[in-house]
Design a protein around this motif. Structure first.
Motif, PDB file in Angstrom:
ATOM      1  N   THR A   1       0.847  -1.204   0.000  1.00  0.00           N
ATOM      2  CA  THR A   1       0.000   0.000   0.000  1.00  0.00           C
ATOM      3  C   THR A   1       0.878   1.249   0.000  1.00  0.00           C
ATOM      4  O   THR A   1       0.643   2.204  -0.753  1.00  0.00           O
TER       5      THR A   1
ATOM      6  N   GLY B   1     -10.126  -2.577  -5.774  1.00  0.00           N
ATOM      7  CA  GLY B   1      -9.767  -3.391  -4.604  1.00  0.00           C
ATOM      8  C   GLY B   1      -9.301  -2.472  -3.497  1.00  0.00           C
ATOM      9  O   GLY B   1      -8.174  -2.523  -3.045  1.00  0.00           O
TER      10      GLY B   1
ATOM     11  N   ASP C   1     -14.716  -2.488  -4.352  1.00  0.00           N
ATOM     12  CA  ASP C   1     -14.222  -3.703  -3.700  1.00  0.00           C
ATOM     13  C   ASP C   1     -15.316  -4.758  -3.756  1.00  0.00           C
ATOM     14  O   ASP C   1     -16.503  -4.433  -3.740  1.00  0.00           O
TER      15      ASP C   1
ATOM     16  N   ASP D   1     -17.143  -6.472  -8.730  1.00  0.00           N
ATOM     17  CA  ASP D   1     -16.030  -7.330  -9.144  1.00  0.00           C
ATOM     18  C   ASP D   1     -15.124  -6.520 -10.088  1.00  0.00           C
ATOM     19  O   ASP D   1     -15.532  -6.201 -11.218  1.00  0.00           O
ATOM     20  N   LEU D   2     -13.937  -6.171  -9.630  1.00  0.00           N
ATOM     21  CA  LEU D   2     -12.992  -5.335 -10.387  1.00  0.00           C
ATOM     22  C   LEU D   2     -13.717  -4.143 -11.009  1.00  0.00           C
ATOM     23  O   LEU D   2     -14.294  -3.336 -10.288  1.00  0.00           O
TER      24      LEU D   2
ATOM     25  N   ASN E   1      -3.958  -2.362  -5.959  1.00  0.00           N
ATOM     26  CA  ASN E   1      -3.127  -3.280  -5.189  1.00  0.00           C
ATOM     27  C   ASN E   1      -3.973  -4.548  -5.037  1.00  0.00           C
ATOM     28  O   ASN E   1      -4.618  -4.766  -4.020  1.00  0.00           O
TER      29      ASN E   1
HETATM   30  C1  LIG Z   1      -4.227  -6.452  -1.148  1.00  0.00           C
HETATM   31  S1  LIG Z   1      -5.806  -5.771  -0.718  1.00  0.00           S
HETATM   32  C2  LIG Z   1      -5.469  -4.050  -1.036  1.00  0.00           C
HETATM   33  C3  LIG Z   1      -6.312  -3.095  -0.209  1.00  0.00           C
HETATM   34  C4  LIG Z   1      -5.926  -1.633  -0.345  1.00  0.00           C
HETATM   35  N1  LIG Z   1      -6.101  -1.166  -1.716  1.00  0.00           N
HETATM   36  C5  LIG Z   1      -4.506  -1.394   0.101  1.00  0.00           C
HETATM   37  O1  LIG Z   1      -3.645  -1.182  -0.772  1.00  0.00           O
HETATM   38  O2  LIG Z   1      -4.258  -1.410   1.312  1.00  0.00           O
HETATM   39  C6  LIG Z   1      -6.808  -6.295  -2.095  1.00  0.00           C
HETATM   40  C7  LIG Z   1      -8.274  -5.863  -2.042  1.00  0.00           C
HETATM   41  O3  LIG Z   1      -8.909  -6.328  -3.248  1.00  0.00           O
HETATM   42  C8  LIG Z   1     -10.222  -6.767  -2.931  1.00  0.00           C
HETATM   43  N2  LIG Z   1     -10.669  -7.704  -3.975  1.00  0.00           N
HETATM   44  C9  LIG Z   1     -10.368  -9.037  -4.104  1.00  0.00           C
HETATM   45  N3  LIG Z   1     -10.953  -9.544  -5.210  1.00  0.00           N
HETATM   46  C10 LIG Z   1     -11.632  -8.520  -5.791  1.00  0.00           C
HETATM   47  C11 LIG Z   1     -12.451  -8.413  -6.946  1.00  0.00           C
HETATM   48  N4  LIG Z   1     -12.687  -9.468  -7.751  1.00  0.00           N
HETATM   49  N5  LIG Z   1     -13.024  -7.216  -7.237  1.00  0.00           N
HETATM   50  C12 LIG Z   1     -12.804  -6.136  -6.425  1.00  0.00           C
HETATM   51  N6  LIG Z   1     -12.046  -6.172  -5.316  1.00  0.00           N
HETATM   52  C13 LIG Z   1     -11.455  -7.351  -4.997  1.00  0.00           C
HETATM   53  C14 LIG Z   1     -10.097  -7.393  -1.556  1.00  0.00           C
HETATM   54  O4  LIG Z   1     -11.350  -7.479  -0.915  1.00  0.00           O
HETATM   55  C15 LIG Z   1      -9.084  -6.428  -0.881  1.00  0.00           C
HETATM   56  O5  LIG Z   1      -9.775  -5.399  -0.226  1.00  0.00           O
END
Ligand SMILES: C[S@@+](CC[C@H](N)C(=O)[O-])C[C@H]1O[C@@H](n2cnc3c(N)ncnc32)[C@H](O)[C@@H]1O
Length: 225
Positions: free
Chosen positions: A27, A49, A70, A96-97, A112
């Motif tokens: 992050t 995300g 998210d 989703d994305l 991220n």
């Molecule tokens: C590594 S964390 C990063 C969180 C934040 N952006 C940071 O940098 O601290 C990844 C994030 O992606 C989300 N995520 C996972 N699969 C996803 C999807 N298909 N669509 C959207 N978000 C997703 C997770 O719920 C999580 O909050």
């Protein structure tokens, strides 16, 4: 419910309840790259995300008009709460994305995504959904490489962070195939965290573990012509 408070960087105060990804090295590396972007006021930024909203809120603090998405409702609600707490405006969508913003175009997309290689064949559940990403760690990365260009304006840029364990050249090639010019802008080496240490035997078997038990994090910047 216990919560932890992270300051990242001043004066953003973030709550990260259990089940929401607490801002970490990745992050912070991406936040540094984001601050170097020289975002113009009102630029449209998408955080894919968003987790606790750390990056979305930083972009908002820099003057951008920010949308964050998210797949975790807990993350969506946490980011809304953190936006209120830091007095920043962020539009937070569940999805989703890029599915929830396909009709939009952005100047900057930041992400991220989950990228940790996992021995598990089934899709991750619970908190692990924030980091586990299939056996090669690319389950989400490949989709980000394919989807981000579709929501970028001409001259827009993607900033993406991930581990070297899941293949930097692969990401550069996929972004190139999607029509973006991609380069690595940041690299840092960090010790394996608890998740990687817990699956060391499998990582070794898969040829992914280095003797020094460290991984490289990279930020990739990709621009659309
Ligand atoms: C590594 S964390 C990063 C969180 C934040 N952006 C940071 O940098 O601290 C990844 C994030 O992606 C989300 N995520 C996972 N699969 C996803 C999807 N298909 N669509 C959207 N978000 C997703 C997770 O719920 C999580 O909050």
């Amino acid at each position: 419910m216990t919560t932890e408070t992270t300051t990242l960087p001043e004066p953003l105060r973030l709550r990260t309840p259990p089940g929401v990804y607490e801002p970490q090295h990745d992050t912070r590396l991406l936040a540094d790259a984001l601050r170097r972007e020289g975002i113009r006021p009102g630029a449209d930024v998408l955080d894919v995300g968003t987790g606790s909203g750390a990056l979305a809120l930083e972009a908002a603090r820099l003057g951008a008009r920010v949308t964050a998405v998210d797949i975790s409702w807990r993350a969506v609600l946490t980011t809304r709460f953190n936006a209120w707490l830091s007095r920043q405006q962020v539009s937070v969508r569940h999805g989703d994305l890029t599915a929830a913003v396909r009709d939009r175009a952005f100047d900057l997309v930041i992400s991220n995504p989950p990228y940790v290689p996992s021995p598990e064949r089934r899709p991750p559940r619970g908190a692990a959904r924030a980091w586990d990403a299939g056996q090669d760690g690319r389950a989400l990365l490949d989709r980000v490489c394919a989807e981000a260009p579709e929501v970028l304006r001409p001259s827009g840029a993607l900033l993406l962070v991930h581990s070297g364990l899941c293949g930097v050249e692969d990401t550069l090639a996929r972004l190139g195939d999607a029509g973006l010019s991609a380069v690595v802008t940041d690299r840092t080496s960090i010790p394996f965290g608890p998740v990687l240490l817990s699956r060391l035997a499998w990582l070794r078997q898969s040829g992914l573990s280095a003797a020094d038990l460290r991984e490289e994090l990279v930020v990739i910047r990709a621009t659309k012509e």
